[in-house]
Design a protein around this motif. Structure first.
Motif, PDB file in Angstrom:
ATOM      1  N   GLU A  32      41.313  50.568  42.099  1.00 37.50           N
ATOM      2  CA  GLU A  32      42.559  49.877  41.722  1.00 37.50           C
ATOM      3  C   GLU A  32      42.452  48.379  42.028  1.00 37.50           C
ATOM      4  O   GLU A  32      42.898  47.535  41.233  1.00 37.50           O
ATOM      5  CB  GLU A  32      43.748  50.482  42.484  1.00 37.50           C
ATOM      6  N   ILE A  33      41.840  48.063  43.173  1.00 38.53           N
ATOM      7  CA  ILE A  33      41.677  46.650  43.570  1.00 38.53           C
ATOM      8  C   ILE A  33      40.721  45.938  42.615  1.00 38.53           C
ATOM      9  O   ILE A  33      40.994  44.812  42.152  1.00 38.53           O
ATOM     10  CB  ILE A  33      41.174  46.563  45.030  1.00 38.53           C
ATOM     11  N   LEU A  34      39.606  46.579  42.279  1.00 38.72           N
ATOM     12  CA  LEU A  34      38.640  45.981  41.343  1.00 38.72           C
ATOM     13  C   LEU A  34      39.289  45.746  39.981  1.00 38.72           C
ATOM     14  O   LEU A  34      39.105  44.686  39.364  1.00 38.72           O
ATOM     15  CB  LEU A  34      37.410  46.885  41.200  1.00 38.72           C
ATOM     16  N   GLU A  35      40.066  46.726  39.534  1.00 42.44           N
ATOM     17  CA  GLU A  35      40.746  46.585  38.238  1.00 42.44           C
ATOM     18  C   GLU A  35      41.723  45.415  38.265  1.00 42.44           C
ATOM     19  O   GLU A  35      41.777  44.609  37.336  1.00 42.44           O
ATOM     20  CB  GLU A  35      41.485  47.889  37.906  1.00 42.44           C
ATOM     21  N   LYS A  36      42.466  45.313  39.353  1.00 44.17           N
ATOM     22  CA  LYS A  36      43.441  44.226  39.493  1.00 44.17           C
ATOM     23  C   LYS A  36      42.767  42.853  39.427  1.00 44.17           C
ATOM     24  O   LYS A  36      43.349  41.887  38.937  1.00 44.17           O
ATOM     25  CB  LYS A  36      44.191  44.381  40.823  1.00 44.17           C
ATOM     26  N   HIS A  37      41.524  42.786  39.925  1.00 40.58           N
ATOM     27  CA  HIS A  37      40.796  41.505  39.923  1.00 40.58           C
ATOM     28  C   HIS A  37      39.855  41.387  38.718  1.00 40.58           C
ATOM     29  O   HIS A  37      38.915  40.582  38.729  1.00 40.58           O
ATOM     30  CB  HIS A  37      40.044  41.337  41.250  1.00 40.58           C
ATOM     31  N   ASN A  38      40.127  42.199  37.695  1.00 37.06           N
ATOM     32  CA  ASN A  38      39.376  42.140  36.425  1.00 37.06           C
ATOM     33  C   ASN A  38      37.873  42.331  36.600  1.00 37.06           C
ATOM     34  O   ASN A  38      37.061  41.675  35.944  1.00 37.06           O
ATOM     35  CB  ASN A  38      39.654  40.803  35.700  1.00 37.06           C
TER      36      ASN A  38
END
Length: 244
Positions: A32-38
């Motif tokens: 989720e964190i990686l996705e949030k930071h593209n």
């Protein structure tokens, strides 16, 4: 050599089979964190274990930011640390089991009253206490004999920093030579060794002979005194260190 009077146990995959469950929850949140930071990469629990075993979630997030060159605010990081703790505890309270063969050894140690027993972990205190309670190990450890690198120190840290072992030594009023630590990971073993504590390296939670042999070599190369493949070997391993 001073007499051994205290035993410090790592928790995750040393006392409680918790790493796999915890890393499942960690991987969900890390993605989720990686996705949030593209960032397009995604982790499975197994991949996280390979990259970050022995680190707590805060340590993992610091490593993840360095690897992918992004930054989280302090507030953002603290929010994720709390969220991860909640998710992991929920999984542990549902599914955690003791490491194979550890319960009879804890019973014997408890009955003998020869050694003080403490838990020294990188994981958050709530998580460690939830783990040992779920598997019925809380009766072996006094309430104030459970220490967490993420919670018990003025500044949170993670193994391989020796700070949590140094803190436990001070709290228990012990010198390093009076204690044996039991650790399953490179970072945990380094933490104890850097604090001057002899280590029994437990490899029984790793899957398969080849992985156990590989970890045994890694831990021995670090300076771990004795390798334990099964908890039934514990008394012999402890005796080896006491004779040294």
């Amino acid at each position: 050599m001073p007499q051994i009077t205290e035993i410090f146990f790592d928790c995750d995959n040393t006392l409680v089979l918790s790493e796999e469950l915890a890393f499942e929850a960690c991987a969900d949140l890390a993605n989720e964190i990686l996705e949030k930071h593209n960032i397009s990469d995604r982790y499975t629990g197994d991949q996280l274990i390979q990259d970050f075993v022995g680190q707590n979630f805060r340590g993992m997030m610091v490593s993840l930011q360095a690897k992918y060159k992004f930054e989280m605010t302090k507030e953002e990081l603290e929010g994720y640390v709390k969220e991860e703790e909640n998710r992991v505890i929920a999984k542990l309270e549902a599914k955690a089991e003791p490491c194979v063969g550890v319960m009879p050894e804890l019973e014997k140690l408890s009955e003998s009253k020869k050694y003080g027993l403490a838990v020294v972990s990188s994981s958050a205190l709530r998580r460690v206490k939830a783990s040992i309670k779920k598997v019925g190990q809380d009766k072996f450890f006094e309430e104030d004999a459970v220490y967490s690198a993420a919670t018990s120190l003025p500044t949170p840290t993670s193994k391989p920093d020796p700070a949590i072992y140094l803190h436990a030594l001070k709290e228990r009023n012990k010198k390093p030579g009076e204690v044996v630590a039991i650790e399953d990971s490179k970072s945990g073993s380094l933490s104890a060794i850097r604090a001057g504590i002899p280590v029994i390296g437990y490899v029984g939670s790793y899957n398969g002979d080849s992985k156990q042999q590989e970890m045994a070599k890694v831990l021995t190369d670090l300076g771990v005194k004795v390798i334990m493949k099964d908890w039934s070997e514990f008394e012999d391993c402890l005796a080896q260190i006491e004779r040294a």
